[in-house]
Design an enzyme around this catalytic site. Structure first.
Site, PDB file in Angstrom:
ATOM      1  N   SER A 258      23.364  32.268  24.044  1.00 21.80           N
ATOM      2  CA  SER A 258      22.620  33.077  23.089  1.00 21.80           C
ATOM      3  C   SER A 258      23.102  32.754  21.676  1.00 21.80           C
ATOM      4  CB  SER A 258      22.826  34.561  23.379  1.00 21.80           C
ATOM      5  OG  SER A 258      24.119  34.935  22.961  1.00 21.80           O
ATOM      6  N   LYS A 259      22.324  33.196  20.697  1.00 21.74           N
ATOM      7  CA  LYS A 259      22.676  32.949  19.289  1.00 21.74           C
ATOM      8  C   LYS A 259      24.042  33.559  18.966  1.00 21.74           C
ATOM      9  CE  LYS A 259      19.074  31.802  16.208  1.00 21.74           C
ATOM     10  NZ  LYS A 259      17.693  32.173  16.147  1.00 21.74           N
ATOM     11  N   ARG A 260      24.231  34.776  19.444  1.00 24.35           N
ATOM     12  CA  ARG A 260      25.456  35.515  19.178  1.00 24.35           C
ATOM     13  C   ARG A 260      26.668  34.767  19.746  1.00 24.35           C
ATOM     14  NH1 ARG A 260      26.363  41.034  20.332  1.00 24.35           N
ATOM     15  NH2 ARG A 260      28.608  41.381  20.210  1.00 24.35           N
ATOM     16  N   SER A 262      26.890  31.620  20.398  1.00 28.41           N
ATOM     17  CA  SER A 262      27.174  30.362  19.709  1.00 28.41           C
ATOM     18  C   SER A 262      27.867  30.648  18.385  1.00 28.41           C
ATOM     19  CB  SER A 262      25.925  29.501  19.549  1.00 28.41           C
ATOM     20  OG  SER A 262      24.859  30.248  19.090  1.00 28.41           O
ATOM     21  N   ALA A 263      27.561  31.784  17.769  1.00 29.07           N
ATOM     22  CA  ALA A 263      28.242  32.128  16.521  1.00 29.07           C
ATOM     23  C   ALA A 263      29.725  32.446  16.790  1.00 29.07           C
ATOM     24  CB  ALA A 263      27.567  33.319  15.863  1.00 29.07           C
TER      25      ALA A 263
END
Ligand code: GLU
Length: 498
Positions: A258-260, A262-263
């Site tokens: 998810s984006k989160r 990967s951050a």
């Protein structure tokens, strides 16, 4: 090798909508490899018709990313080629012309339904627990009526007239035949109300006009793959070889990244974005090796590949459609191997910017001396800084307590530092070949262990617990500084309370 396809033309057509990530890098790589190993062409195309998702700078990042990874293209927006323009935003009229052709042959139709009406239809479908789909209202309009409304300036889109009966079979080189019931396919929009073609039309038209022989793309296109087959067939065009690559799973192997998440990765020194990997000290060689094996294998044991090896050994027949978990420790492993495979000069060239970026006044000649002794101890290039910054300092400041060797008192440790000064001072220089035997002879006769003696010297000379090999480091630092640092360490040790 003899059964490799001929006249290969492949493409990498990213949308400049964000950072270049591992998925696009891998797709680009497999396309590139197929082109290079067959003497084919690798086409770079920018799919930039979605103005809302356009991210300024994304195109530049893609270009830099591809170049950094070592993949040059044969045709593209910057260098042109026989099938340009290579930027979809410059091909609007071409798509309109082909959309018109589909309307004329009865494979597409104008649709005047307003967004409000479509929202209502969708709501009702949801209530009935039906999957969302266009209800076909405008499909039933006569051609004359539709054209009259278009000519009167009424807002419209163009939809594909998907057959409603029977089934469609498309063939994926890795997955075999894929058959869907046509009633499960929607009448997808090909051209939006602003006149811009969507992917389904634009990319098919471009791939055909650019004579693309193999479409190697992400698996997110599998659901609409039958539609793409139908569009090719509606035009009467010969289909390319279709290959949908495996999905990437998060490191745990459970689910997609998810984006989160990967951050969050960046905190651990990892990233799924190519530009971050570069900044984090990964080499293009390491990244290429790593991604090459996320969905392809050569045999059951060979893992080290350069781009050149891959051009020779890659095969689309050995691609694996099973999901691939992203394994960052593998990346560290490959990166370390490729760092060690670089020649010293090249490695020094790549290490220097990491020092300079941290404000360390490093010079190329010294970095060139450091490169061969540091490379065994690095998984990423940025690790050279904490490992080797002491080379560029006038003085180091070891913590007095850490100068005390394990199992010894501060006094004994001080005596060892003083002994080192006494033994090394008469030497003409600090060449490892001269200094090391002197200190080893001392270790043998002193009753102290090599770990104790060299541990004190390492802390004294480098100010660090971990460093490149001690005597090679001392040689680079030079005799004067080594002696000064040992003397200072002895003084510090004399001041430690027992
Ligand atoms: N522009 C599409 C994307 O970035 C290209 C996909 C394809 O390879 O066909 O996802």
């Amino acid at each position: 090798m003899n059964d490799r396809p001929t006249h290969v033309r492949v493409r990498f057509p990213p949308s400049p909508t964000g950072h270049m990530h591992l998925g696009s890098a891998r797709t680009a790589l497999y396309n590139y490899l197929l082109a290079k190993q067959t003497g084919g062409k690798f086409v770079f195309r920018i799919e930039d018709t979605d103005v809302k998702r356009y991210v300024p700078g994304a195109e530049e990042e893609l270009i830099n990313g591809l170049k950094w990874l070592g993949m040059e293209w044969d045709e593209g927006p910057d260098i042109g080629g026989p099938y340009g323009p290579y930027r979809q935003s410059e091909r609007k009229e071409i798509y309109q012309q082909y959309a018109k052709q589909l309307i004329d042959t009865g494979h597409a139709y104008y649709c005047f339904c307003t967004p409000e009406r479509l929202a209502r239809v969708r709501e009702e479908q949801q209530k009935r627990k039906e999957p969302p789909h266009y209800d076909g209202t405008c499909r039933r309009l006569s051609k004359e009526e539709a054209e009259a409304r278009v000519n009167a300036g009424e807002a419209h889109v163009i939809r594909f007239k998907t057959p409603k009966e029977g089934s469609t079979t498309v063939h994926d080189h890795l997955r075999g035949d894929i058959t869907v019931e046509n009633r499960n396919l929607d009448d997808y929009i090909l051209v939006k109300s602003d006149g811009w073609a969507l992917y389904h039309l634009a990319t098919m038209v471009d791939d055909h006009l650019m004579k693309i022989s193999h479409v190697i793309r992400g698996s997110e296109w599998l659901p609409t793959f039958p539609l793409h087959g139908l569009i090719y067939r509606a035009f009467g065009w010969e289909e390319p070889v279709w290959i949908h690559l495996s999905v990437f799973l998060k490191p745990s192997g459970k689910g997609k990244m998810s984006k989160r998440e990967s951050a969050d990765l960046i905190k651990d020194g990892y990233s799924i974005f190519v530009k971050d990997l570069r900044e984090l000290g990964y080499t293009p060689e390491g990244v290429v090796n790593w991604i090459s094996l996320m969905g392809w294998s050569y045999d059951d044991h060979t893992e080290f590949f350069t781009l050149r090896d891959l051009v020779e050994k890659f095969s689309i027949d050995h691609l694996n459609p099973a999901p691939a978990a992203i394994n960052f420790s593998k990346l560290d492993h490959f990166n370390g191997l490729h760092i060690r495979a670089l020649d010293d000069r090249e490695l020094a060239k790549r290490l220097l910017p990491f020092f300079l970026e941290k404000g360390i006044d490093a010079d190329f000649e010294t970095v060139l001396k450091i490169a061969p002794i540091a490379k065994e101890r690095m998984a990423t290039l940025d690790e050279v800084v904490p490992l080797a910054e002491f080379f560029f300092k006038d003085t180091v400041s070891p913590d007095p307590d850490s100068l005390v060797a394990k199992g010894l008192t501060a006094k004994e440790s001080a005596e060892i530092a003083e002994k080192a000064v006494e033994l090394l001072s008469p030497l003409p220089d600090m060449k490892a070949a001269g200094a090391e035997p002197v200190m080893r002879t001392y270790v043998d006769s002193s009753g102290f262990s090599a770990g104790q003696v060299f541990g004190i010297m390492r802390e004294a000379v480098t100010g660090q617990h971990v460093s490149p090999p001690l005597f090679e480091s001392m040689e680079i630092i030079g005799k004067d500084k080594v002696i000064q640092r040992l003397q200072k360490a002895a003084q510090l040790l004399r001041m430690v309370n027992q």
